[in-house]
Motif scaffolding. Structure first.
Motif, PDB file in Angstrom:
ATOM      1  N   GLU A  11       0.638   6.349   8.961  1.00  0.00           N
ATOM      2  CA  GLU A  11       0.331   5.906  10.325  1.00  0.00           C
ATOM      3  C   GLU A  11      -1.182   5.844  10.577  1.00  0.00           C
ATOM      4  OE1 GLU A  11       2.675   8.611  12.645  1.00  0.00           O
ATOM      5  OE2 GLU A  11       4.464   7.353  12.469  1.00  0.00           O
ATOM      6  N   LYS A  12      -1.933   6.699   9.890  1.00  0.00           N
ATOM      7  CA  LYS A  12      -3.395   6.678  10.015  1.00  0.00           C
ATOM      8  C   LYS A  12      -3.949   5.344   9.500  1.00  0.00           C
ATOM      9  CE  LYS A  12      -7.553   9.142   8.470  1.00  0.00           C
ATOM     10  NZ  LYS A  12      -8.062  10.318   7.730  1.00  0.00           N
ATOM     11  N   LEU A  13      -3.456   4.906   8.334  1.00  0.00           N
ATOM     12  CA  LEU A  13      -3.899   3.639   7.755  1.00  0.00           C
ATOM     13  C   LEU A  13      -3.459   2.464   8.635  1.00  0.00           C
ATOM     14  CD1 LEU A  13      -5.325   2.247   5.418  1.00  0.00           C
ATOM     15  CD2 LEU A  13      -3.172   2.261   4.155  1.00  0.00           C
ATOM     16  N   SER A  14      -2.270   2.576   9.213  1.00  0.00           N
ATOM     17  CA  SER A  14      -1.774   1.521  10.107  1.00  0.00           C
ATOM     18  C   SER A  14      -2.708   1.346  11.299  1.00  0.00           C
ATOM     19  CB  SER A  14      -0.362   1.866  10.582  1.00  0.00           C
ATOM     20  OG  SER A  14       0.088   0.931  11.518  1.00  0.00           O
ATOM     21  N   ALA A  15      -3.178   2.473  11.855  1.00  0.00           N
ATOM     22  CA  ALA A  15      -4.094   2.410  13.007  1.00  0.00           C
ATOM     23  C   ALA A  15      -5.405   1.724  12.621  1.00  0.00           C
ATOM     24  CB  ALA A  15      -4.368   3.826  13.521  1.00  0.00           C
ATOM     25  N   LEU A  16      -5.901   2.003  11.408  1.00  0.00           N
ATOM     26  CA  LEU A  16      -7.145   1.369  10.947  1.00  0.00           C
ATOM     27  C   LEU A  16      -6.970  -0.140  10.780  1.00  0.00           C
ATOM     28  CD1 LEU A  16      -8.289   3.978   8.246  1.00  0.00           C
ATOM     29  CD2 LEU A  16      -9.359   3.573  10.470  1.00  0.00           C
ATOM     30  N   LEU A  17      -5.816  -0.556  10.278  1.00  0.00           N
ATOM     31  CA  LEU A  17      -5.555  -1.990  10.094  1.00  0.00           C
ATOM     32  C   LEU A  17      -5.393  -2.703  11.432  1.00  0.00           C
ATOM     33  CD1 LEU A  17      -3.113  -2.037   7.032  1.00  0.00           C
ATOM     34  CD2 LEU A  17      -5.509  -2.677   7.068  1.00  0.00           C
ATOM     35  N   LYS A  18      -4.786  -2.022  12.401  1.00  0.00           N
ATOM     36  CA  LYS A  18      -4.648  -2.612  13.740  1.00  0.00           C
ATOM     37  C   LYS A  18      -6.030  -2.854  14.341  1.00  0.00           C
ATOM     38  CE  LYS A  18      -0.108  -0.746  14.979  1.00  0.00           C
ATOM     39  NZ  LYS A  18       0.604   0.323  15.698  1.00  0.00           N
ATOM     40  N   VAL A  67       0.860  -1.195   0.000  1.00  0.00           N
ATOM     41  CA  VAL A  67       0.000   0.000   0.000  1.00  0.00           C
ATOM     42  C   VAL A  67       0.891   1.238   0.000  1.00  0.00           C
ATOM     43  CG1 VAL A  67      -1.921   1.168   1.121  1.00  0.00           C
ATOM     44  CG2 VAL A  67      -1.638  -1.296   1.408  1.00  0.00           C
ATOM     45  N   GLY A  68       0.660   2.129  -0.954  1.00  0.00           N
ATOM     46  CA  GLY A  68       1.434   3.363  -1.034  1.00  0.00           C
ATOM     47  C   GLY A  68       0.660   4.542  -0.484  1.00  0.00           C
ATOM     48  N   THR A  69       1.312   5.345   0.380  1.00  0.00           N
ATOM     49  CA  THR A  69       0.697   6.567   0.912  1.00  0.00           C
ATOM     50  C   THR A  69       1.585   7.759   0.550  1.00  0.00           C
ATOM     51  OG1 THR A  69       1.840   6.389   3.027  1.00  0.00           O
ATOM     52  CG2 THR A  69      -0.294   5.303   2.855  1.00  0.00           C
ATOM     53  N   THR A  70       1.045   8.964   0.655  1.00  0.00           N
ATOM     54  CA  THR A  70       1.810  10.145   0.237  1.00  0.00           C
ATOM     55  C   THR A  70       2.546  10.829   1.375  1.00  0.00           C
ATOM     56  OG1 THR A  70      -0.199  11.477   0.457  1.00  0.00           O
ATOM     57  CG2 THR A  70       0.334  10.649  -1.734  1.00  0.00           C
ATOM     58  N   SER A  71       2.285  10.440   2.629  1.00  0.00           N
ATOM     59  CA  SER A  71       2.972  11.079   3.754  1.00  0.00           C
ATOM     60  C   SER A  71       3.053  10.130   4.946  1.00  0.00           C
ATOM     61  CB  SER A  71       2.236  12.362   4.175  1.00  0.00           C
ATOM     62  OG  SER A  71       0.991  12.036   4.768  1.00  0.00           O
TER      63      SER A  71
END
Length: 941
Positions: free
Chosen positions: A461-468, A452-456
């Motif tokens: 870290e926001k996406l990481s929190a959602l996956l956790k 998964v590619g993010t721009t910042s």
């Protein structure tokens, strides 16, 4: 329409170039059987043979076919990697000084060995440029095995190396390093006090890896070596205290700020598209009240205006974990394109200090520029430049215009089977992330690896929190975890692996489906685990031989236990082969982009991580109307489409019209960024011309050329300047200011002169000039007789060097100030660039005059302590960067007492001077010796 028809008939330019090159590839392949039967010593001996032929007049072009065949065989023997034919195509393109666009996984690192070896045969050095220290070190060890096998030396430039180690590395046949290190070493060399201390040689041939990242993305920021300025840092804290008390007014997306000000009640207005912020009239009044001043725009407070502006930018436009991170009490910039930390780099013009004040960390002093160059002008100094990347075609026009580099797209070795799904757009960012998490979960449940590619960092870290929260195990890679970058990316193709990374993180590391066995084996041994699984004895023996060969060629640390590593590698390979089959069956690596980047290349790079070497894979990009790209450059049109279609919450839109709108937005941003880079280059071109003159002069001084003739000319020009000021030929002798001239000569040459009334009555401009010149020359000869010619030559070099360096530093500061305000000339209907060129030239000419005056003044005043003068026979030049101070043998005495002349000594010249009897020869008359030169530049020197 006509061009499409022509392309169908004669082929595109790219197709014609590939057709031209293919016969050479055929010729290389035909040589393979002959090269294959050579022993290792015979293959290595080819290097000496090629060099001998070059010494006898052969060109590298004539050796290309044979040299490439030799490198192909060396690659097979040393690395177990045989160059494919398409890699040969890429190597020829690089040798010809062009850009080879090759898809991810096509082996660009191996391709570079072909032209690097060929061009290194000339013995002038080849530079391979990488995007970070890790890749430079990895490639110098990995590909260095081929060069060392063939008898070439390999150097490596790393951030923490000293000058001696750098010089050794630059002296090698092949040198690996980053663009920053090469550029800074060039600037540092041109600040040194001894030619023997120079690290770099002449810039001969360079191959730039990830050329789009280095020559396009990073070209917006020049390299600057700076020193601390005198100003206090307290003002930054003072300004920072008032910024939070200002109220934000309107936020606009492009447009006119004054129109927005009329409709807002806030203290400042933000333009997100232009990334600028401006105080309103209310804001100015509020700032004046908070700072306790009556007029913010009073000339006495102009620096406060600047610092308030930078403070606002730091608070409003620069976000933590997006534009920078705070690490170990320091503000470290995050590269907007690579997502990597830019250690040691600072924003200029007080912005970095404003961010430090905002984050309550120690403020470093504001810096003054000592040396600067853009990447464009640095890399254009190479005699031959080439580059390679997976994505350059979209920037082909810029490469051609700025660097004169053509882009050639190389076909893939295996057909591309990756599925690129259409973009999906949602109304809100929340809906978009929900959909991304759902797709990740779906892929994870089937065992399919996802990148998964993010721009910042923030969105990472926001996406990481959602996956956790969803309970999905994953790896996070961003600038905060860059130490494990290669390791994380190398294993991103494993079964049931989810990796979240900033878009370009891990660039240069291959993603193998099923995982990278060498990384996994090293990790296994690093944890201290033993391998109990039984393996085929023959496979183990083959692997052990491979491991020992890796150690022999420096590709594996000698401290590693070969038997243990071979056993682990054999077992892990068996596991990765089985896992590879599982991943292929599940559909291969799936790429998810959480946002479209402002440059299409960055999206293509992320997408290109899947589908390497014929592997299956897929990609999809998710967007929302709240994304920066759509919000700033195209959401109105797309938003209107969504409204007309009656889109419900959580319902996405997929339509070719939307994809075209996104591409149009990206092209618009790319064009805007190109203009920024072009603008930077146009201004730096002015400085580049001046920089070349100053650096060439410094090198001439350091290389030991005699400055006697140059100084004699300077003396004459300084005398001409004094006469023009105090005894102008266009005025009557009665109007001359002889008292002022006497004082000026005393100040400039430390010579006291006087004339009797009879002499004054008989003076003419010519006789006055001859009299001054004779006295000046006599005094200089007396000084040379006193100190000796050797010490005098040394004094000339050191004084001139220090004057040139001091004046150049001040000139850079003045040019910085000129550039800051030159844009205002546009209001007067004048082109700011033309004005910058004109005034920059005038300032440069004034600096050259100051260099002449100061050099002459210091040389006539400098005193050498007797002990140092006696010991000079064994003295060495001062180390790089040493300045003249009160304890140095070169001590500047403001008012030394003149001593009476005892005798006149002419400086020693190659030929005896001609003594002229009769009429005095003018300095600009032809020299009577018949040389054809002016008298002042020949026997009159």
């Amino acid at each position: 329409m006509f061009m499409k028809l022509v392309s169908k008939v004669v082929g595109t330019k790219n197709e014609r170039e590939l057709k031209r090159i293919k016969p050479m590839v055929t010729a290389i392949s035909e040589l393979e059987p002959k090269v294959k039967v050579l022993s290792d010593d015979d293959l290595r001996g080819k290097t000496a043979e090629f060099r001998e032929r070059i010494a006898q007049g052969a060109t590298v072009d004539q050796l290309l076919v044979e040299a490439f065949a030799v490198v192909r065989e060396a690659g097979r023997r040393v690395l177990g990697m045989r160059h494919f034919d398409v890699q040969m195509l890429g190597g020829i393109v690089l040798h010809e000084g062009k850009i080879a666009e090759m898809a991810t996984g096509e082996g660009k690192t191996l391709v570079a060995t072909l032209p690097v070896y060929l061009n290194a045969l000339e013995g002038k050095g080849v530079h391979v440029v990488t995007v970070n220290d890790y890749l430079a070190k990895r490639d110098s060890q990995w590909m260095g095995g081929i060069y060392r096998f063939l008898g070439l030396s390999v150097g490596l430039i790393q951030h923490d190396m000293d000058d001696a180690a750098r010089k050794l590395s630059y002296g090698a046949d092949v040198t690996y390093g980053t663009n920053n290190e090469y550029g800074f070493d060039y600037l540092r060399d041109n600040m040194k006090f001894s030619a023997g201390d120079f690290a770099q040689r002449e810039l001969h041939y360079s191959i730039v890896d990830e050329v789009d990242s280095i020559l396009v993305d990073e070209a917006r920021t020049p390299l600057i070596i700076s020193g601390p300025a005198e100003e206090s840092t307290e003002k930054y804290y003072q300004i920072d205290r008032i910024i939070p008390r200002l109220k934000q007014g309107a936020t606009i997306v492009g447009g006119k700020m004054y129109e927005a000000e009329a409709q807002t009640s806030g203290d400042y207005i933000v333009d997100e598209k232009a990334k600028s912020v401006a105080l309103t009239e209310t804001g100015v009044a509020k700032v004046e009240g908070l700072l306790g001043i009556t007029n913010l725009y009073d000339p006495a407070h102009m620096d406060l205006v600047h610092h308030v502006q930078q403070g606002l930018r730091a608070h409003v436009l620069y976000k933590r974990d997006v534009d920078y991170v705070v690490k170990d009490g320091e503000v470290v910039i995050v590269d907007e394109f690579t997502g990597r930390l830019m250690a040691g780099r600072r924003w200029s013009d007080g912005l970095h200090q404003a961010v430090e004040a905002k984050e309550r960390v120690k403020i470093e002093r504001e810096n003054q520029t000592l040396a600067t160059i853009t990447f464009q002008n640095y890399f254009r100094m190479y005699k031959k430049l080439a580059g390679m990347t997976g994505t350059a075609d979209t920037e082909a026009a810029e490469f051609a215009q700025i660097y004169n580099l053509d882009v050639i797209v190389i076909p893939t070795n295996q057909p591309m089977v990756r599925a690129n799904y259409p973009d999906v757009i949602y109304k809100s960012e929340r809906e978009k992330y929900d959909a991304v998490v759902e797709e990740i979960a779906e892929s994870y449940n089937t065992g399919r690896p996802v990148l998964v590619g993010t721009t910042s960092i923030e969105k990472n870290e926001k996406l990481s929190a959602l996956l956790k929260r969803k309970g999905i195990p994953h790896q996070v890679l961003n600038a905060k975890h860059h130490e494990r970058e290669a390791e994380i990316v190398a294993q991103a193709g494993r079964f049931k692996t989810v990796t979240i990374a900033t878009n370009m993180a891990g660039r240069g590391t291959d993603i193998l489906l099923g995982g990278n066995p060498k990384f996994r084996a090293a990790e296994l041994l690093g944890r201290g685990e033993t391998v109990d699984e039984k393996v085929d004895p023959q496979k183990l023996a083959d692997t052990l031989e491979e491991v020992r060969q890796m150690q022999h060629y420096g590709l594996l640390d000698l401290a590693v236990n070969a038997e243990e590593y071979a056993a682990a590698l054999t077992v892990v390979r068996k596991q990765t082969e089985a896992e590879h089959q599982q991943v292929v069956a599940s559909g291969g690596l799936h790429i998810i982009g959480t946002e479209r980047h402002e440059a299409r290349r960055i999206d293509n790079q992320l997408r290109g991580r899947a589908g390497r070497q014929g592997d299956p894979g897929s990609s999809r990009f998710y967007m929302s109307l709240e994304d920066d790209l759509l919000r700033l450059f195209g959401s109105d049109r797309i938003s209107g489409i969504m409204e007309k279609l009656g889109m419900e919450e959580g319902e996405p839109i997929e339509h070719s019209m939307v994809s075209r709108a996104v591409e149009t937005a990206q092209k618009r941003v790319e064009a805007h960024n190109f203009e920024i880079r072009k603008h930077l280059l146009e201004y730096d071109d002015v400085m580049n011309t001046q920089r070349k003159i100053i650096y060439a002069e410094r090198r001439k001084i350091l290389e030991g050329e005699s400055l006697r003739d140059t100084l004699a000319e300077m003396q004459g020009e300084v005398i001409d300047g004094l006469l023009a000021l105090y005894a102008n030929a266009e005025t009557y002798p009665e109007q001359w200011d002889l008292a002022g001239l006497t004082e000026a000569v005393k100040r400039q040459f430390d010579i006291e002169i006087s004339w009797s009334p009879e002499e004054v009555a008989a003076l003419t401009v010519a006789s006055l000039r001859d009299s001054l010149e004779e006295r000046v020359l006599q005094t200089y000869e007396e000084r040379e007789a006193k100190y000796g010619s050797e010490l005098m030559r040394y004094l000339e070099r050191m004084v001139m060097l220090q004057v040139v360096d001091g004046q150049w530093k001040d000139h850079l500061l003045a040019m910085d100030h000129l550039k800051e305000g030159i844009g205002l000339r546009g209001y007067g209907q004048k082109d700011p660039l033309i004005e910058y060129k004109r005034e920059g030239f005038q300032m440069f000419e004034a600096m050259v005059e100051r260099i002449k005056e100061q050099t002459i003044e210091y040389l006539y005043r400098v005193q050498v302590a007797p002990a140092e003068a006696l010991a000079f026979a064994g003295a060495q030049q001062p180390p790089s960067g040493e300045s003249v101070d009160s304890d140095h043998p070169l001590r500047s005495q403001p008012e030394p007492q003149p001593k009476p002349a005892e005798r006149s000594l002419r400086p020693v010249t190659a030929a005896a001077p001609i003594k002229v009897v009769g009429k005095k020869i003018g300095r600009n008359d032809p020299c009577p010796c018949g040389s054809g030169q002016k008298y002042k530049k020949c026997c009159g020197a």
